[in-house]
Design a protein around this motif. Structure first.
Motif, PDB file in Angstrom:
ATOM      1  N   SER A   1       0.842  -1.193   0.000  1.00 10.89           N
ATOM      2  CA  SER A   1       0.000   0.000   0.000  1.00 10.89           C
ATOM      3  C   SER A   1       0.873   1.237   0.000  1.00 10.89           C
ATOM      4  CB  SER A   1      -0.925   0.026   1.229  1.00 10.89           C
ATOM      5  OG  SER A   1      -0.167   0.111   2.413  1.00 10.89           O
ATOM      6  N   LYS A   2       0.278   2.403  -0.169  1.00 12.00           N
ATOM      7  CA  LYS A   2       0.992   3.667  -0.081  1.00 12.00           C
ATOM      8  C   LYS A   2       1.127   4.036   1.389  1.00 12.00           C
ATOM      9  CE  LYS A   2       0.944   8.444  -1.709  1.00 12.00           C
ATOM     10  NZ  LYS A   2       0.184   9.466  -2.479  1.00 12.00           N
ATOM     11  N   GLY A   3       2.374   4.064   1.863  1.00  5.24           N
ATOM     12  CA  GLY A   3       2.592   4.300   3.280  1.00  5.24           C
ATOM     13  C   GLY A   3       2.353   3.040   4.080  1.00  5.24           C
ATOM     14  N   SER A   4       3.129   1.982   3.778  1.00  5.01           N
ATOM     15  CA  SER A   4       2.881   0.672   4.399  1.00  5.01           C
ATOM     16  C   SER A   4       3.297   0.630   5.862  1.00  5.01           C
ATOM     17  CB  SER A   4       3.607  -0.433   3.619  1.00  5.01           C
ATOM     18  OG  SER A   4       4.988  -0.121   3.483  1.00  5.01           O
ATOM     19  N   VAL A   5       4.087   1.601   6.324  1.00  5.74           N
ATOM     20  CA  VAL A   5       4.386   1.763   7.746  1.00  5.74           C
ATOM     21  C   VAL A   5       3.864   3.127   8.179  1.00  5.74           C
ATOM     22  CG1 VAL A   5       6.169   1.912   9.518  1.00  5.74           C
ATOM     23  CG2 VAL A   5       6.456   0.335   7.607  1.00  5.74           C
ATOM     24  N   ARG A   6       3.022   3.136   9.201  1.00  9.74           N
ATOM     25  CA  ARG A   6       2.452   4.407   9.661  1.00  9.74           C
ATOM     26  C   ARG A   6       2.586   4.518  11.176  1.00  9.74           C
ATOM     27  NH1 ARG A   6      -1.592   6.801   5.777  1.00  9.74           N
ATOM     28  NH2 ARG A   6      -1.349   5.580   3.855  1.00  9.74           N
ATOM     29  N   VAL A   7       2.840   5.737  11.616  1.00 11.68           N
ATOM     30  CA  VAL A   7       2.915   6.034  13.041  1.00 11.68           C
ATOM     31  C   VAL A   7       1.757   6.966  13.392  1.00 11.68           C
ATOM     32  CG1 VAL A   7       4.307   7.017  14.900  1.00 11.68           C
ATOM     33  CG2 VAL A   7       5.416   5.771  13.033  1.00 11.68           C
TER      34      VAL A   7
ATOM     35  N   ALA B   1       4.337   8.539   7.721  1.00 12.09           N
ATOM     36  CA  ALA B   1       4.058   7.447   6.783  1.00 12.09           C
ATOM     37  C   ALA B   1       5.347   7.121   6.038  1.00 12.09           C
ATOM     38  CB  ALA B   1       2.951   7.825   5.808  1.00 12.09           C
ATOM     39  N   LEU B   2       5.853   5.903   6.213  1.00 11.71           N
ATOM     40  CA  LEU B   2       7.068   5.456   5.526  1.00 11.71           C
ATOM     41  C   LEU B   2       6.687   4.673   4.283  1.00 11.71           C
ATOM     42  CD1 LEU B   2       9.225   4.200   8.542  1.00 11.71           C
ATOM     43  CD2 LEU B   2       9.189   6.458   7.495  1.00 11.71           C
ATOM     44  N   THR B   3       7.386   4.903   3.202  1.00 10.32           N
ATOM     45  CA  THR B   3       7.051   4.258   1.931  1.00 10.32           C
ATOM     46  C   THR B   3       8.137   3.299   1.459  1.00 10.32           C
ATOM     47  OG1 THR B   3       8.034   6.108   0.699  1.00 10.32           O
ATOM     48  CG2 THR B   3       5.694   6.274   1.228  1.00 10.32           C
ATOM     49  N   VAL B   4       9.050   2.926   2.367  1.00 11.07           N
ATOM     50  CA  VAL B   4      10.219   2.140   1.954  1.00 11.07           C
ATOM     51  C   VAL B   4       9.861   0.763   1.419  1.00 11.07           C
ATOM     52  CG1 VAL B   4      11.929   3.304   3.365  1.00 11.07           C
ATOM     53  CG2 VAL B   4      10.508   1.536   4.396  1.00 11.07           C
ATOM     54  N   PHE B   5       8.789   0.154   1.939  1.00 15.57           N
ATOM     55  CA  PHE B   5       8.441  -1.204   1.513  1.00 15.57           C
ATOM     56  C   PHE B   5       7.047  -1.247   0.867  1.00 15.57           C
ATOM     57  CE2 PHE B   5      11.445  -2.835   4.957  1.00 15.57           C
ATOM     58  CZ  PHE B   5      12.424  -3.172   4.036  1.00 15.57           C
TER      59      PHE B   5
END
Length: 305
Positions: free
Chosen positions: A67-73, A90-94
């Motif tokens: 997804s867009k922003g697969s890691v969110r805080v 929102a991290l987009t690395v993966f």
């Protein structure tokens, strides 16, 4: 499936009367006294795969499928409105592959560890940057924050131990090396396919795909006890009372193993049958009361005995 005591999609805080969980792309916090809920969401087509909470920072981190922003805080809101979470990162690395596990780590939860497939990386919240390059291994099956008792042995890398991971090669201790990159050392826990891990006082406790439980003594720097919880894959594990109690979750049951007075070994003390496949669990500090999530029963309160 849920993997690891701190990395599944169910976190229960009995002392705060709070339950944080996920359903597909929704992040849900429920006040167990008022039954009021707060929501946040990843993209509609995604599914949240992992949740961790930082009590120190008052934040929640979530990982999701592609997804867009697969890691969110998220910052937990104090208000009672429906949307009680505020997205702060929102991290987009993966994004192309999705995320399997996330957890806060470091003494002050200043880092976020992220696993996607075979890769692991560390995000530094203070500098808002990735700490070094991602490291790729054969496979990584579980991730958990290292407790304060965990220390590197004489053969270890430099720096504070941040988190632990398990996989086909055994249990790894991870630290941030002198050059800022991630570094790891093997421990003496070398069971094939470690699928769950946790810290409990002076012990690191692991569960494997073959139902084997191993207790690694941090001071001794070796495995001090091993037993079979059954033949099924262990998907969740929690240690309580400095390792006196170990709670093991497999697909169709959750068992409490207690240290026996006569020989000091752990034996099965109680068992709870679950239906529809265990998804996640979280138990109180005494290891007697908890909540479990299953495929057909949803989230329910449980008590041993």
């Amino acid at each position: 499936r849920a993997v690891g005591a701190h990395n599944n999609c169910l976190v229960w805080r009995q002392d705060k009367g709070m339950l944080v969980m996920s359903s597909k792309n929704l992040l849900i916090e429920e006040d167990l006294e008022t039954n009021k809920q707060k929501f946040a969401q990843h993209e509609l087509h995604s599914t949240i795969t992992s949740i961790d909470i930082s009590e120190i920072k008052g934040l929640v981190v979530t990982g999701s499928t592609k997804s867009k922003g697969s890691v969110r805080v998220w910052k937990r809101g104090e208000e009672e409105e429906l949307l009680g979470f505020e997205s702060v990162l929102a991290l987009t690395v993966f994004d192309a592959d999705g995320v399997d596990h996330v957890c806060f780590c470091g003494k002050d939860d200043e880092y976020i560890a992220v696993i996607s497939g075979k890769a692991i990386l560390l995000y530094d919240m203070a500098s808002s940057s990735i700490a070094g390059n991602a490291i790729t291994l054969e496979r990584i099956d579980c991730l958990v924050k290292a407790s304060d008792e965990v220390r590197l042995g004489s053969n270890g890398t430099s720096g504070e131990v941040l988190m632990l991971s398990g996989g086909p090669g055994g249990l790894l201790m991870w630290s941030k090396g002198t050059q800022g990159n991630l570094d790891f050392v093997m421990t003496s826990v070398k069971s094939a396919e470690i699928t769950a891990a946790c810290c409990s006082g002076p012990f690191i406790i692991t569960g494997s795909s073959k139902g084997r439980v191993e207790m690694y003594g941090i001071k001794e720097d070796k495995v001090v006890e091993t037993w079979l919880a059954g033949s099924d894959e262990i998907c969740c594990i929690e240690g309580k009372r400095n390792g006196e109690l170990v709670i093991v979750g497999v697909e169709d049951n959750v068992s409490q193993f207690k240290k026996k007075a006569d020989d000091g070994k752990h034996g099965r003390n109680a068992e709870i049958i679950v239906e529809g496949g265990l998804i996640g669990m979280h138990w109180d500090g005494d290891g007697e009361e908890g909540v479990v999530a299953t495929g057909c029963e949803g989230v329910k309160y449980c008590r041993f005995g």
